[in-house]
Write a protein that holds these residues in place. Structure first.
Motif, mmCIF file in Angstrom:
data_model
loop_
_atom_site.group_PDB
_atom_site.id
_atom_site.type_symbol
_atom_site.label_atom_id
_atom_site.label_comp_id
_atom_site.label_asym_id
_atom_site.label_seq_id
_atom_site.Cartn_x
_atom_site.Cartn_y
_atom_site.Cartn_z
ATOM 1 N N ASP A 35 3.090 -6.036 12.232
ATOM 2 C CA ASP A 35 3.833 -6.608 11.095
ATOM 3 C C ASP A 35 5.294 -6.827 11.474
ATOM 4 O O ASP A 35 5.913 -7.820 11.074
ATOM 5 C CB ASP A 35 3.759 -5.668 9.883
ATOM 6 N N ALA A 79 5.120 3.243 8.295
ATOM 7 C CA ALA A 79 5.052 1.781 8.396
ATOM 8 C C ALA A 79 6.434 1.188 8.109
ATOM 9 O O ALA A 79 7.261 1.081 9.018
ATOM 10 C CB ALA A 79 3.993 1.257 7.448
ATOM 11 N N ASN A 124 0.822 -1.213 0.000
ATOM 12 C CA ASN A 124 0.000 0.000 0.000
ATOM 13 C C ASN A 124 0.851 1.255 0.000
ATOM 14 O O ASN A 124 1.925 1.283 0.597
ATOM 15 C CB ASN A 124 -0.866 0.074 1.269
ATOM 16 N N ILE A 177 -4.596 6.696 6.670
ATOM 17 C CA ILE A 177 -4.292 6.420 8.081
ATOM 18 C C ILE A 177 -4.360 7.707 8.895
ATOM 19 O O ILE A 177 -3.691 8.693 8.572
ATOM 20 C CB ILE A 177 -2.879 5.807 8.220
ATOM 21 N N ASP A 213 0.769 4.430 1.894
ATOM 22 C CA ASP A 213 0.113 4.903 3.128
ATOM 23 C C ASP A 213 0.066 6.432 3.140
ATOM 24 O O ASP A 213 1.118 7.086 3.095
ATOM 25 C CB ASP A 213 0.890 4.421 4.364
ATOM 26 N N GLU A 242 -4.832 -9.073 3.381
ATOM 27 C CA GLU A 242 -5.129 -7.841 2.626
ATOM 28 C C GLU A 242 -5.138 -8.088 1.126
ATOM 29 O O GLU A 242 -5.143 -7.136 0.352
ATOM 30 C CB GLU A 242 -4.080 -6.761 2.938
ATOM 31 N N ASN A 279 5.168 -4.593 4.713
ATOM 32 C CA ASN A 279 5.827 -4.384 6.013
ATOM 33 C C ASN A 279 6.424 -5.691 6.537
ATOM 34 O O ASN A 279 7.529 -5.713 7.085
ATOM 35 C CB ASN A 279 4.829 -3.862 7.061
ATOM 36 N N ILE A 334 -7.457 3.104 10.317
ATOM 37 C CA ILE A 334 -7.051 2.904 8.905
ATOM 38 C C ILE A 334 -8.240 2.456 8.056
ATOM 39 O O ILE A 334 -9.022 1.617 8.501
ATOM 40 C CB ILE A 334 -5.970 1.792 8.800
ATOM 41 N N THR A 370 1.550 2.211 13.745
ATOM 42 C CA THR A 370 1.370 1.499 12.471
ATOM 43 C C THR A 370 2.556 0.548 12.233
ATOM 44 O O THR A 370 3.704 0.943 12.406
ATOM 45 C CB THR A 370 1.294 2.512 11.292
ATOM 46 N N ALA A 371 2.243 -0.656 11.827
ATOM 47 C CA ALA A 371 3.242 -1.695 11.479
ATOM 48 C C ALA A 371 3.871 -2.376 12.693
ATOM 49 O O ALA A 371 4.774 -3.208 12.533
ATOM 50 C CB ALA A 371 4.348 -1.175 10.559
ATOM 51 N N ALA A 393 -3.732 3.149 1.701
ATOM 52 C CA ALA A 393 -4.350 3.195 3.031
ATOM 53 C C ALA A 393 -4.440 4.657 3.454
ATOM 54 O O ALA A 393 -3.489 5.414 3.266
ATOM 55 C CB ALA A 393 -3.493 2.415 4.028
ATOM 56 N N GLY A 430 3.832 1.067 2.677
ATOM 57 C CA GLY A 430 3.193 0.251 3.711
ATOM 58 C C GLY A 430 2.427 -0.903 3.092
ATOM 59 O O GLY A 430 2.721 -1.357 1.981
ATOM 60 N N GLY A 431 1.407 -1.342 3.806
ATOM 61 C CA GLY A 431 0.689 -2.569 3.451
ATOM 62 C C GLY A 431 1.233 -3.665 4.343
ATOM 63 O O GLY A 431 2.454 -3.761 4.539
ATOM 64 N N LYS A 432 0.321 -4.464 4.897
ATOM 65 C CA LYS A 432 0.777 -5.477 5.861
ATOM 66 C C LYS A 432 1.810 -6.413 5.247
ATOM 67 O O LYS A 432 2.800 -6.769 5.879
ATOM 68 C CB LYS A 432 -0.408 -6.282 6.376
ATOM 69 N N LEU A 463 -8.797 1.105 3.828
ATOM 70 C CA LEU A 463 -7.993 0.664 2.693
ATOM 71 C C LEU A 463 -8.725 0.760 1.369
ATOM 72 O O LEU A 463 -9.928 0.521 1.306
ATOM 73 C CB LEU A 463 -7.663 -0.829 2.848
HETATM 74 O O1 RIB Z 1 -0.324 -3.040 9.403
HETATM 75 C C1 RIB Z 1 -0.102 -1.727 8.981
HETATM 76 C C2 RIB Z 1 -0.547 -1.528 7.570
HETATM 77 O O2 RIB Z 1 -1.942 -1.692 7.511
HETATM 78 C C3 RIB Z 1 -0.286 -0.146 7.018
HETATM 79 O O3 RIB Z 1 0.990 0.005 6.454
HETATM 80 C C4 RIB Z 1 -1.424 0.048 6.035
HETATM 81 O O4 RIB Z 1 -1.030 -0.001 4.701
HETATM 82 C C5 RIB Z 1 -2.425 -1.063 6.346
HETATM 83 O O5 RIB Z 1 -2.434 -1.992 5.398
#
Ligand code: RIB
Length: 299
Positions: free
Chosen positions: A243, A279, A10, A93, A12, A136, A42, A103, A239-240, A91, A37-39, A105
């Motif tokens: 992850d 993230a 993602n 956020i 972010d 995700e 990350n 958050i 955030t993160a 995302a 970002g994006g789970k 998405l």
């Molecule tokens: O876990 C954090 C992530 O969740 C962020 O980076 C965001 O992109 C969402 O997907």
């Protein structure tokens, strides 16, 4: 041993706010920052910075090419990364002044996975390799089925939790890493303790790694239980954190650390991540985590 991470990516958009916006309320933000970002991304970055050989199977659009740079700089192997003409996932956020976030998405290319692409990627992995996956992206149950058929050690982080998680055959999952809200959603409201007891009976071969926010985490495998508290740091952006925990825990057990050590390192890594904005850029390296252990104190 290689790890394939079917990974969401993602862009972010992070808005700093006084408080998380309430329903019906409008609030101004004086600061907007963009982060990779994006789970999935990350978690790939966390695994790579923790020293693992990780191949993200991920799809981004041309608008998200800086995500590719982040993965490359972290040391991930980009053999299976696909770039398309569609819009990259993003995302929105909100981060409040205590560092808490909220958050939502836009799926974008994270929902463009096809069975052909999945089969093609998995054909490069074999028994003994690891699959890491979060929720995700689309086709998660299919990916788990196929990875199980190939004998991969399958690690599921059912986040963000939705009803599709219930379509997954958890008998095919080797390790489940989740937080207490996800555990409650998955089990129909059980307390953490009851959840772990139930999982042990239903899935006796599964490692369950449960994170409990300010109460730390519990590792559970057969009759072994190990807990760890959280370290005393001042959060800037959470955030993160999850992850980072996932990547470092998985890396720890893959390196053969005993579970007590793996959860200590994962807890330290996520504590460090929350002291920085963003993230992926907030995720430390393995060496940074090891040196921080000299000074970090439990809360
Ligand atoms: O876990 C954090 C992530 O969740 C962020 O980076 C965001 O992109 C969402 O997907």
């Amino acid at each position: 041993m290689k790890t394939v991470n079917f990974a969401s990516c993602n862009i972010d958009y992070v808005y700093s706010l006084d408080h998380i916006v309430r329903p019906g309320e409008t609030e101004g933000s004086e600061k907007l920052e963009l982060f990779p970002g994006g789970k999935g991304l990350n978690q790939t970055v966390a695994l790579s910075r923790a020293g693992m050989e990780v191949y993200p199977a991920a799809i981004i659009g041309e608008d998200g090419l800086f995500l590719k740079d982040e993965l490359l700089n972290a040391g991930a192997k980009l053999d299976y990364l696909k770039v398309t003409k569609d819009k990259t996932g993003h995302a929105i956020i909100q981060v409040d002044k205590k560092g808490e976030n909220s958050i939502f998405l836009f799926h974008g290319t994270n929902y463009a996975f096809t069975k052909d692409y999945i089969d093609g990627v998995l054909s490069h992995f074999e028994k003994g390799d690891i699959l890491l996956i979060q929720n995700e992206i689309n086709l998660v149950p299919y990916i788990i089925e196929k990875a199980f058929d190939k004998g991969l050690f399958t690690v599921l982080n059912p986040s963000p939790f939705d009803e599709s998680i219930k379509e997954i055959d958890l008998n095919k999952v080797s390790c489940l890493i989740l937080n207490k809200t996800e555990a409650s959603d998955l089990s129909g409201g059980l307390s953490p303790e009851d959840f772990l007891n139930e999982m042990k009976v239903k899935y006796p071969e599964m490692i369950v790694m449960l994170t409990l926010g300010s109460k730390g985490c519990i590792y559970s495998y057969k009759n072994q239980r190990h807990s760890h508290g959280i370290f005393d740091v001042t959060p800037v952006d959470t955030t993160a954190a999850g992850d980072t925990f996932t990547g470092f825990f998985l890396s720890g057990i893959s390196k053969g650390l005993i579970p007590e050590e793996a959860i200590k390192i994962a807890s330290a890594a996520s504590s460090l991540a929350i002291t920085k904005m963003g993230a992926a850029p907030s995720i430390p390296t393995w060496d940074e985590v090891i040196s921080a252990l000299d000074t970090l104190k439990l809360l």
